[in-house]
Design an enzyme around this catalytic site. Sequence first.
Site, PDB file in Angstrom:
ATOM      1  N   GLY A  15       0.780  -1.238   0.000  1.00 24.29           N
ATOM      2  CA  GLY A  15       0.000   0.000   0.000  1.00 24.29           C
ATOM      3  C   GLY A  15       0.813   1.290   0.000  1.00 24.29           C
ATOM      4  CB  SER A  16       4.147   2.314  -1.250  1.00 22.44           C
ATOM      5  OG  SER A  16       4.145   2.068  -2.634  1.00 22.44           O
ATOM      6  CG  ASN A  17       0.945   3.824  -5.700  1.00 19.58           C
ATOM      7  OD1 ASN A  17       1.231   4.905  -6.198  1.00 19.58           O
ATOM      8  ND2 ASN A  17       1.511   2.689  -6.078  1.00 19.58           N
ATOM      9  CG  HIS A 113      -0.771  -0.875 -15.392  1.00 21.34           C
ATOM     10  ND1 HIS A 113      -1.006  -2.138 -14.898  1.00 21.34           N
ATOM     11  CD2 HIS A 113       0.083  -1.033 -16.440  1.00 21.34           C
ATOM     12  CE1 HIS A 113      -0.349  -3.023 -15.620  1.00 21.34           C
ATOM     13  NE2 HIS A 113       0.320  -2.369 -16.565  1.00 21.34           N
TER      14      HIS A 113
HETATM   15  C1  GAR Z   1       2.253  -0.530  -7.812  1.00 23.53           C
HETATM   16  O1  GAR Z   1       3.445  -0.489  -8.542  1.00 23.53           O
HETATM   17  C2  GAR Z   1       1.050  -0.483  -8.724  1.00 23.53           C
HETATM   18  O2  GAR Z   1       1.244   0.340  -9.836  1.00 23.53           O
HETATM   19  C3  GAR Z   1       0.954  -1.932  -9.144  1.00 23.53           C
HETATM   20  O3  GAR Z   1       1.197  -2.647  -7.964  1.00 23.53           O
HETATM   21  C4  GAR Z   1       2.087  -1.903  -7.131  1.00 23.53           C
HETATM   22  C5  GAR Z   1       1.470  -1.783  -5.769  1.00 23.53           C
HETATM   23  O4  GAR Z   1       2.371  -1.216  -4.869  1.00 23.53           O
HETATM   24  N1  GAR Z   1      -0.326  -2.218  -9.698  1.00 23.53           N
HETATM   25  C6  GAR Z   1      -0.527  -3.124 -10.652  1.00 23.53           C
HETATM   26  O5  GAR Z   1       0.351  -3.809 -11.126  1.00 23.53           O
HETATM   27  C7  GAR Z   1      -1.971  -3.262 -11.102  1.00 23.53           C
HETATM   28  N2  GAR Z   1      -2.037  -4.024 -12.313  1.00 23.53           N
HETATM   29  P1  GAR Z   1       1.856  -0.528  -3.542  1.00 23.53           P
HETATM   30  O6  GAR Z   1       0.984  -1.583  -2.828  1.00 23.53           O
HETATM   31  O7  GAR Z   1       3.097  -0.248  -2.772  1.00 23.53           O
HETATM   32  O8  GAR Z   1       1.083   0.694  -3.902  1.00 23.53           O
END
Ligand code: GAR
Length: 195
Positions: A15-17, A113
């Site tokens: 969940g960094s985003n 994405h």
């Molecule tokens: C992120 O890089 C996001 O863009 C990708 O998963 C990662 C989640 O990281 N999403 C996809 O690949 C969707 N197809 P996060 O949990 O640290 O945000």
Amino acid sequence: MTSKTKVAVFISGRGSNMEALVRAAQTPDCPFEIALVLANKPEAGGLATAQAAGIEALCVDQKPFGKDREAHERAIDGALRERGIQVIALAGYMRILTPFLVDAWEGRMLNIHPSLLPAYPSLDTHSRALTAGETEAGCTVHLVTAGVDEGPILGQARVPILPGDDEHALSTRVLEQEHRLYPETLATFCRALRS
Ligand code: GAR
């Protein structure tokens, strides 16, 4: 003062985003608030992070629903409506949605994405870009439609692919841009929703 758009962030992992969106929402003139963080599995690390930030963190575990993805989404949709959620931001939510949720939230569900869509939809984007010898990568925020990673593009950020890059180096460089692009694009989207 106009009230802020109530956003639910969907996660499946760290969940960094989501954290970047939470940070942005804490600034006074941000047009959105993160009213809910929702995960499809209890082990999603971001649930604890959200809770620590004082945000409601809800797991609608997919397991008890088995193969009935629509029933899982109906449970999710009920939770969103109970809370008056207005916009969904998928942020590393790694489950393909059925037409039920996509249609119910048409025009109000965003996704990030890690590629320059339409290039490299789906999984393993960075390794595929490296194998193909690309010199540029990036990330895309788009509206969610029925086709996976196919909806209208709302924003993109580009990064170079440098000699010697491996998947880790490239994903780190792209992720840094994701954390900037997503809050910015969501803010623009929420402002446009109100006008
Ligand atoms: C992120 O890089 C996001 O863009 C990708 O998963 C990662 C989640 O990281 N999403 C996809 O690949 C969707 N197809 P996060 O949990 O640290 O945000």
